[in-house]
Design a protein around this motif. Structure first.
Motif, PDB file in Angstrom:
ATOM      1  N   UNK A  47     -20.479 -32.949 -32.064  1.00 54.25           N
ATOM      2  CA  UNK A  47     -21.785 -32.975 -32.720  1.00 54.25           C
ATOM      3  C   UNK A  47     -22.279 -34.396 -32.522  1.00 54.25           C
ATOM      4  N   UNK A  48     -23.229 -34.566 -31.616  1.00 48.40           N
ATOM      5  CA  UNK A  48     -23.680 -35.900 -31.225  1.00 48.40           C
ATOM      6  C   UNK A  48     -24.302 -36.642 -32.405  1.00 48.40           C
ATOM      7  N   UNK A  49     -25.129 -35.961 -33.190  1.00 46.79           N
ATOM      8  CA  UNK A  49     -25.802 -36.613 -34.319  1.00 46.79           C
ATOM      9  C   UNK A  49     -24.790 -37.133 -35.342  1.00 46.79           C
ATOM     10  N   UNK A  50     -23.771 -36.339 -35.637  1.00 48.78           N
ATOM     11  CA  UNK A  50     -22.759 -36.729 -36.629  1.00 48.78           C
ATOM     12  C   UNK A  50     -21.629 -37.555 -36.010  1.00 48.78           C
ATOM     13  N   UNK A  51     -21.572 -37.590 -34.683  1.00 51.92           N
ATOM     14  CA  UNK A  51     -20.518 -38.272 -33.936  1.00 51.92           C
ATOM     15  C   UNK A  51     -19.134 -37.771 -34.356  1.00 51.92           C
ATOM     16  N   UNK A  52     -19.005 -36.419 -34.416  1.00 50.82           N
ATOM     17  CA  UNK A  52     -17.740 -35.798 -34.800  1.00 50.82           C
ATOM     18  C   UNK A  52     -17.438 -34.613 -33.900  1.00 50.82           C
ATOM     19  N   UNK A  53     -16.157 -34.407 -33.640  1.00 54.94           N
ATOM     20  CA  UNK A  53     -15.722 -33.216 -32.929  1.00 54.94           C
ATOM     21  C   UNK A  53     -15.842 -32.039 -33.893  1.00 54.94           C
ATOM     22  N   UNK A  54     -16.473 -30.964 -33.443  1.00 53.80           N
ATOM     23  CA  UNK A  54     -16.646 -29.777 -34.282  1.00 53.80           C
ATOM     24  C   UNK A  54     -15.807 -28.600 -33.796  1.00 53.80           C
ATOM     25  N   UNK A  69     -13.768 -20.835 -28.441  1.00 55.73           N
ATOM     26  CA  UNK A  69     -14.020 -22.034 -29.236  1.00 55.73           C
ATOM     27  C   UNK A  69     -13.301 -21.876 -30.563  1.00 55.73           C
ATOM     28  N   UNK A  70     -12.632 -22.924 -30.989  1.00 58.95           N
ATOM     29  CA  UNK A  70     -11.944 -22.917 -32.274  1.00 58.95           C
ATOM     30  C   UNK A  70     -12.545 -24.004 -33.148  1.00 58.95           C
ATOM     31  N   UNK A  71     -12.996 -23.650 -34.353  1.00 60.04           N
ATOM     32  CA  UNK A  71     -13.541 -24.677 -35.250  1.00 60.04           C
ATOM     33  C   UNK A  71     -12.449 -25.677 -35.633  1.00 60.04           C
ATOM     34  N   UNK A  72     -12.699 -26.941 -35.422  1.00 54.95           N
ATOM     35  CA  UNK A  72     -11.705 -27.962 -35.727  1.00 54.95           C
ATOM     36  C   UNK A  72     -11.329 -27.950 -37.205  1.00 54.95           C
ATOM     37  N   UNK A  73     -12.277 -27.601 -38.071  1.00 54.38           N
ATOM     38  CA  UNK A  73     -12.002 -27.605 -39.515  1.00 54.38           C
ATOM     39  C   UNK A  73     -10.934 -26.581 -39.917  1.00 54.38           C
ATOM     40  N   UNK A  74     -10.665 -25.592 -39.064  1.00 56.75           N
ATOM     41  CA  UNK A  74      -9.652 -24.579 -39.364  1.00 56.75           C
ATOM     42  C   UNK A  74      -8.312 -24.872 -38.692  1.00 56.75           C
ATOM     43  N   UNK A  75      -8.228 -26.014 -38.026  1.00 56.48           N
ATOM     44  CA  UNK A  75      -7.024 -26.364 -37.270  1.00 56.48           C
ATOM     45  C   UNK A  75      -6.255 -27.486 -37.953  1.00 56.48           C
ATOM     46  N   UNK A  76      -4.948 -27.443 -37.785  1.00 57.03           N
ATOM     47  CA  UNK A  76      -4.074 -28.519 -38.250  1.00 57.03           C
ATOM     48  C   UNK A  76      -3.434 -29.139 -37.013  1.00 57.03           C
ATOM     49  N   UNK A  77      -3.496 -30.448 -36.924  1.00 60.29           N
ATOM     50  CA  UNK A  77      -2.959 -31.160 -35.776  1.00 60.29           C
ATOM     51  C   UNK A  77      -1.537 -31.626 -36.059  1.00 60.29           C
ATOM     52  N   UNK A  78      -0.654 -31.440 -35.080  1.00 61.02           N
ATOM     53  CA  UNK A  78       0.719 -31.914 -35.192  1.00 61.02           C
ATOM     54  C   UNK A  78       1.011 -32.821 -33.996  1.00 61.02           C
ATOM     55  N   UNK A  79       0.788 -34.134 -34.155  1.00 64.43           N
ATOM     56  CA  UNK A  79       1.006 -35.059 -33.044  1.00 64.43           C
ATOM     57  C   UNK A  79       2.440 -35.088 -32.527  1.00 64.43           C
ATOM     58  N   UNK A  80       3.425 -34.801 -33.395  1.00 67.20           N
ATOM     59  CA  UNK A  80       4.827 -34.837 -32.959  1.00 67.20           C
ATOM     60  C   UNK A  80       5.127 -33.793 -31.897  1.00 67.20           C
TER      61      UNK A  80
END
Length: 121
Positions: A47-54, A69-80
């Motif tokens: 989202x260019x206006x908000x400068x956030x990945x959506x 497309x997967x909404x980022x707000x519904x995802x959990x990131x596991x860097x490990x």
């Protein structure tokens, strides 16, 4: 992708990059409710206006190839484990999930993907 839309692919935005305190998840595994790897993240929609990945633009390979497309707000990131977990992404959700093509990012597509994930439109 429609240039009039507020969402753009990160690769098309030379002045944008992933913030230092956030991982770049492109290439990470997408895992559903059971933890099974279903595909990989191909691109980030910003989202260019908000400068956030959506959204995460993902290529699913299980049970059959499908770009979504997967909404980022519904995802959990596991860097490990370099994984994205989307608990709402069940077998039934994948089957009902609308395939994504860059020109299809419309309100109707967004409603269909949220319905597939059991979210209110």
């Amino acid at each position: 992708m429609n240039p009039d839309m507020p969402l753009r692919r990160l690769r098309d935005l030379p002045d944008f990059e992933v913030a230092d305190d956030h991982p770049d998840v492109r290439g990470w595994a997408v895992r559903g409710a059971t933890g099974t790897a279903l595909g990989t993240v191909q691109e980030l929609l910003v989202d260019v206006a908000a400068q956030q990945v959506r959204y995460l633009d993902a290529q699913l390979t299980v049970p059959e190839p499908k770009r979504v497309l997967l909404p980022l707000r519904l995802a959990a990131l596991d860097p490990e484990t370099s994984s994205i977990f989307v608990p709402a992404l069940t077998g039934a959700a994948v089957a009902a999930y609308p395939a994504y093509a860059e020109e299809l990012l419309t309100p109707a597509y967004t409603e269909a993907l949220l319905q597939a994930l059991g979210e209110a439109p």
